[in-house]
Design an enzyme around this catalytic site. Structure first.
Site, PDB file in Angstrom:
ATOM      1  N   TYR A  43      35.899   9.034 112.828  1.00 37.58           N
ATOM      2  CA  TYR A  43      36.386  10.343 113.220  1.00 37.58           C
ATOM      3  C   TYR A  43      36.507  11.275 112.018  1.00 37.58           C
ATOM      4  O   TYR A  43      37.125  12.317 112.079  1.00 37.58           O
ATOM      5  CB  TYR A  43      37.744  10.123 113.891  1.00 37.58           C
ATOM      6  CG  TYR A  43      38.325  11.298 114.601  1.00 37.58           C
ATOM      7  CD1 TYR A  43      37.611  11.956 115.579  1.00 37.58           C
ATOM      8  CD2 TYR A  43      39.599  11.749 114.287  1.00 37.58           C
ATOM      9  CE1 TYR A  43      38.159  13.032 116.232  1.00 37.58           C
ATOM     10  CE2 TYR A  43      40.165  12.813 114.943  1.00 37.58           C
ATOM     11  CZ  TYR A  43      39.429  13.461 115.909  1.00 37.58           C
ATOM     12  OH  TYR A  43      39.979  14.521 116.552  1.00 37.58           O
ATOM     13  N   TYR A  75      39.696   8.330 124.957  1.00 35.89           N
ATOM     14  CA  TYR A  75      41.019   8.128 125.547  1.00 35.89           C
ATOM     15  C   TYR A  75      41.028   7.167 126.740  1.00 35.89           C
ATOM     16  O   TYR A  75      42.100   6.812 127.231  1.00 35.89           O
ATOM     17  CB  TYR A  75      41.589   9.487 125.997  1.00 35.89           C
ATOM     18  CG  TYR A  75      42.140  10.308 124.855  1.00 35.89           C
ATOM     19  CD1 TYR A  75      41.302  10.844 123.897  1.00 35.89           C
ATOM     20  CD2 TYR A  75      43.508  10.545 124.746  1.00 35.89           C
ATOM     21  CE1 TYR A  75      41.807  11.604 122.853  1.00 35.89           C
ATOM     22  CE2 TYR A  75      44.025  11.309 123.710  1.00 35.89           C
ATOM     23  CZ  TYR A  75      43.163  11.834 122.764  1.00 35.89           C
ATOM     24  OH  TYR A  75      43.671  12.569 121.734  1.00 35.89           O
ATOM     25  N   HIS A  89      47.452  18.162 123.870  1.00 34.18           N
ATOM     26  CA  HIS A  89      46.539  18.273 122.715  1.00 34.18           C
ATOM     27  C   HIS A  89      46.369  19.750 122.371  1.00 34.18           C
ATOM     28  O   HIS A  89      46.496  20.619 123.249  1.00 34.18           O
ATOM     29  CB  HIS A  89      45.169  17.665 123.080  1.00 34.18           C
ATOM     30  CG  HIS A  89      44.326  17.338 121.872  1.00 34.18           C
ATOM     31  ND1 HIS A  89      43.640  18.300 121.156  1.00 34.18           N
ATOM     32  CD2 HIS A  89      44.063  16.155 121.258  1.00 34.18           C
ATOM     33  CE1 HIS A  89      43.004  17.725 120.153  1.00 34.18           C
ATOM     34  NE2 HIS A  89      43.238  16.413 120.180  1.00 34.18           N
ATOM     35  N   GLY A  90      46.040  20.032 121.127  1.00 33.63           N
ATOM     36  CA  GLY A  90      45.714  21.406 120.716  1.00 33.63           C
ATOM     37  C   GLY A  90      44.410  21.841 121.385  1.00 33.63           C
ATOM     38  O   GLY A  90      43.553  20.994 121.677  1.00 33.63           O
ATOM     39  N   ASP A  91      44.240  23.147 121.573  1.00 36.53           N
ATOM     40  CA  ASP A  91      43.034  23.610 122.281  1.00 36.53           C
ATOM     41  C   ASP A  91      41.788  23.634 121.394  1.00 36.53           C
ATOM     42  O   ASP A  91      40.714  24.022 121.826  1.00 36.53           O
ATOM     43  CB  ASP A  91      43.279  24.990 122.909  1.00 36.53           C
ATOM     44  CG  ASP A  91      43.621  26.043 121.857  1.00 36.53           C
ATOM     45  OD1 ASP A  91      43.603  25.720 120.652  1.00 36.53           O
ATOM     46  OD2 ASP A  91      43.908  27.192 122.245  1.00 36.53           O
ATOM     47  N   THR A 122      47.581  25.264 115.961  1.00 33.20           N
ATOM     48  CA  THR A 122      48.323  25.986 114.923  1.00 33.20           C
ATOM     49  C   THR A 122      47.393  26.313 113.749  1.00 33.20           C
ATOM     50  O   THR A 122      47.012  25.417 112.998  1.00 33.20           O
ATOM     51  CB  THR A 122      49.520  25.132 114.419  1.00 33.20           C
ATOM     52  OG1 THR A 122      50.222  24.662 115.547  1.00 33.20           O
ATOM     53  CG2 THR A 122      50.424  25.925 113.495  1.00 33.20           C
ATOM     54  N   ASP A 204       9.967   5.486  88.348  1.00 33.79           N
ATOM     55  CA  ASP A 204      11.166   4.653  88.490  1.00 33.79           C
ATOM     56  C   ASP A 204      11.067   3.436  87.560  1.00 33.79           C
ATOM     57  O   ASP A 204      10.874   2.307  88.021  1.00 33.79           O
ATOM     58  CB  ASP A 204      11.255   4.231  89.976  1.00 33.79           C
ATOM     59  CG  ASP A 204      12.471   3.367  90.286  1.00 33.79           C
ATOM     60  OD1 ASP A 204      13.426   3.375  89.491  1.00 33.79           O
ATOM     61  OD2 ASP A 204      12.451   2.685  91.332  1.00 33.79           O
TER      62      ASP A 204
HETATM   63  C1  SPV Z   1      15.869   2.187  94.907  1.00 41.66           C
HETATM   64  O1  SPV Z   1      16.149   2.873  95.907  1.00 41.66           O
HETATM   65  O2  SPV Z   1      15.654   2.682  93.810  1.00 41.66           O
HETATM   66  C2  SPV Z   1      15.808   0.736  95.024  1.00 41.66           C
HETATM   67  C3  SPV Z   1      15.495   0.120  96.311  1.00 41.66           C
HETATM   68  O3  SPV Z   1      15.942   0.079  94.028  1.00 41.66           O
HETATM   69  S1  SPV Z   1      13.799  -0.162  96.324  1.00 41.66           S
HETATM   70  O4  SPV Z   1      13.134   1.104  96.115  1.00 41.66           O
HETATM   71  O5  SPV Z   1      13.460  -0.730  97.628  1.00 41.66           O
HETATM   72  O6  SPV Z   1      13.489  -1.097  95.274  1.00 41.66           O
HETATM   73 MG    MG Z   2      15.909   1.162  92.236  1.00 38.54          MG
END
Ligand code: SPV
Ligand code: MG
Length: 431
Positions: A43, A75, A89-91, A122, A204
């Site tokens: 929620y 509910y 309840h509030g509206d 409120t 990466d």
């Molecule tokens: C990333 O998101 O950088 C990860 C997950 O290491 S993966 O890309 O699947 O290796």
């Molecule tokens: Mg990674």
């Protein structure tokens, strides 16, 4: 004597709540439902005090005759159980996602002729301030850091989505869906090395350094409250990793996941297509233990990621490593696979769970993306990470827009596919 029911899902009482009690008393005996933790998190009200403390707080209010548990944000059950003459309840729930709650109250009351009383919500600066302070509190490191462990206890599976900027953080924070009468949202954020690097136009390969990764985390933290799991790549040199653990813990990051590779790390989705070297069990265990030793709180988690299945070293190697890493102090295990079929992930989890029922298991179903969260949870998986889908959806959309503008020598043709800025800025909070 008639009974009047109202549900509270707050850690702080403000004038609006007192007004509801005041009005309710005029109709009869006042019963307050305290929304359970698991319902509160769906929620968008993550509790900052325990359920018991909330009950005591409501009991202490003048005019409250009884406090009961409301286990579901809808509910139906609580009203069928208590059969109050009135619900008050509030509206404010007449519009927005909360209309579904209002409908459930009306549905349940109609079963026996109960009545709904709605009073003007409120709207004052003081009430707004209480709401704001509660949200701000959740963004503080001491609250945010422990939230991942708390979620682990509260929900069947912690749903985590990638974020790599303030804007993607806001999407992770604020996206709520209403489905089958229930509200749902993500629980946590993953700061992926792949997406953080990609957003910077870099590969990466641990090229984007920790200072830059910390900057990304800070941008996300500035505008969100949900817990953060950092993709810590290999964790680097143990001598560096220990300093980074301290930094992340101080910032309020909840967990770092480090993978058992060494040397030049490449993304796991390349598998054995590129040269990647797995670390020895001894070295990696030493890194985990060193990290655990410097940690100052019980909240922060170091999660060990096993690359044996990615590197085709076999199930036995994966399991041996998992038990060794837990022994070395790992707070969780991430098992990764790039197969389309989740069978090897499930086989790993089932075997691991035969011996270990406690340690959280994390998975990243990028390749085995047909699995549902329910299936993952049924194999003892505690955290699911949707690791790159936001980046992968944004990139083709941006590329297509660039191509269309170039082709048409103007922006009119693409305009129909774009979100008006007026809508984008509704995501951004004003102080
Ligand atoms: C990333 O998101 O950088 C990860 C997950 O290491 S993966 O890309 O699947 O290796
Ligand atoms: Mg990674």
């Amino acid at each position: 004597m008639k009974t009047v029911y109202t549900c509270f899902c707050t850690d702080v009482i403000h004038a609006g709540h007192l007004n509801i009690i005041e009005k309710a008393r005029q109709y009869g005996r006042v019963v307050v439902g305290a929304l359970s933790d698991k319902a509160m998190i769906r929620y968008d009200r993550f509790p900052t005090i325990s359920f018991e403390e909330r009950c005591r707080l409501y009991e202490s209010l003048e005019g409250v005759d009884e406090v009961v548990v409301q286990d579901d944000m809808l509910y139906d059950d609580v009203i069928a159980r208590l059969k109050p003459d009135y619900v008050i309840h509030g509206d404010n729930w007449k519009t927005g996602p909360e209309t579904t709650l209002r409908q459930s109250a009306l549905r349940a009351l109609s079963q026996y002729g109960g009545e709904l009383i709605e009073i003007p919500y409120t709207r004052s600066d003081a009430v707004k301030k209480v709401d704001q302070v509660l949200r701000e509190k959740l963004a503080m490191p001491e609250y945010r850091r422990k939230r991942l462990k708390q979620l682990g206890k509260m929900c069947p599976i912690v749903k985590t989505i990638e974020a790599h900027s303030g804007l993607t953080g806001l999407i992770a924070e604020k996206t709520v869906v209403e489905q089958n009468g229930k509200l749902d949202q993500f629980d946590a954020m993953w700061v992926s090395s792949l997406c953080d690097s990609t957003a910077k136009g870099k590969p990466d390969i641990e090229l984007v350094d920790m200072s830059s990764r910390l900057r990304t985390i800070d941008d996300i933290m500035e505008v969100t409250t949900k817990p953060i799991i950092l993709d810590g790549d290999t964790g680097g040199l143990t001598e560096h990793f220990v300093y980074n653990v301290r930094t992340l813990e101080r910032m309020g990051v909840s967990a770092v996941i480090i993978e058992d590779k060494t040397g030049l790390k490449k993304n796991s989705l390349f598998g054995t297509e590129v040269k990647q070297t797995q670390d020895t069990i001894e070295n990696f265990c030493a890194k985990i233990s060193a990290g655990k030793k410097v940690q100052l709180t019980d909240d922060f988690m170091i999660i060990a990621r096993i690359e044996s299945l990615i590197l085709e070293k076999g199930m036995e190697d994966a399991l041996n490593r998992a038990f060794a890493y837990v022994e070395a102090g790992a707070d969780g295990i991430m098992i990764h696979s790039r197969k389309k079929d989740p069978a090897e992930i499930f086989a790993f989890c089932d075997k691991f769970r035969e011996k270990n029922q406690e340690t959280p298991i994390v998975v990243v179903p990028t390749s085995f993306n047909s699995v549902t969260e329910e299936e993952l949870a049924s194999h003892g998986i505690n955290i699911v990470i949707y690791a790159n889908q936001l980046t992968r959806s944004a990139f083709p959309a941006m590329q297509k827009t660039a191509v269309e503008i170039l082709k048409n020598h103007r922006a009119m043709e693409v305009d129909k596919t774009l979100m008006p800025f007026k809508e984008i800025i509704t995501l951004i909070d004003e102080l």
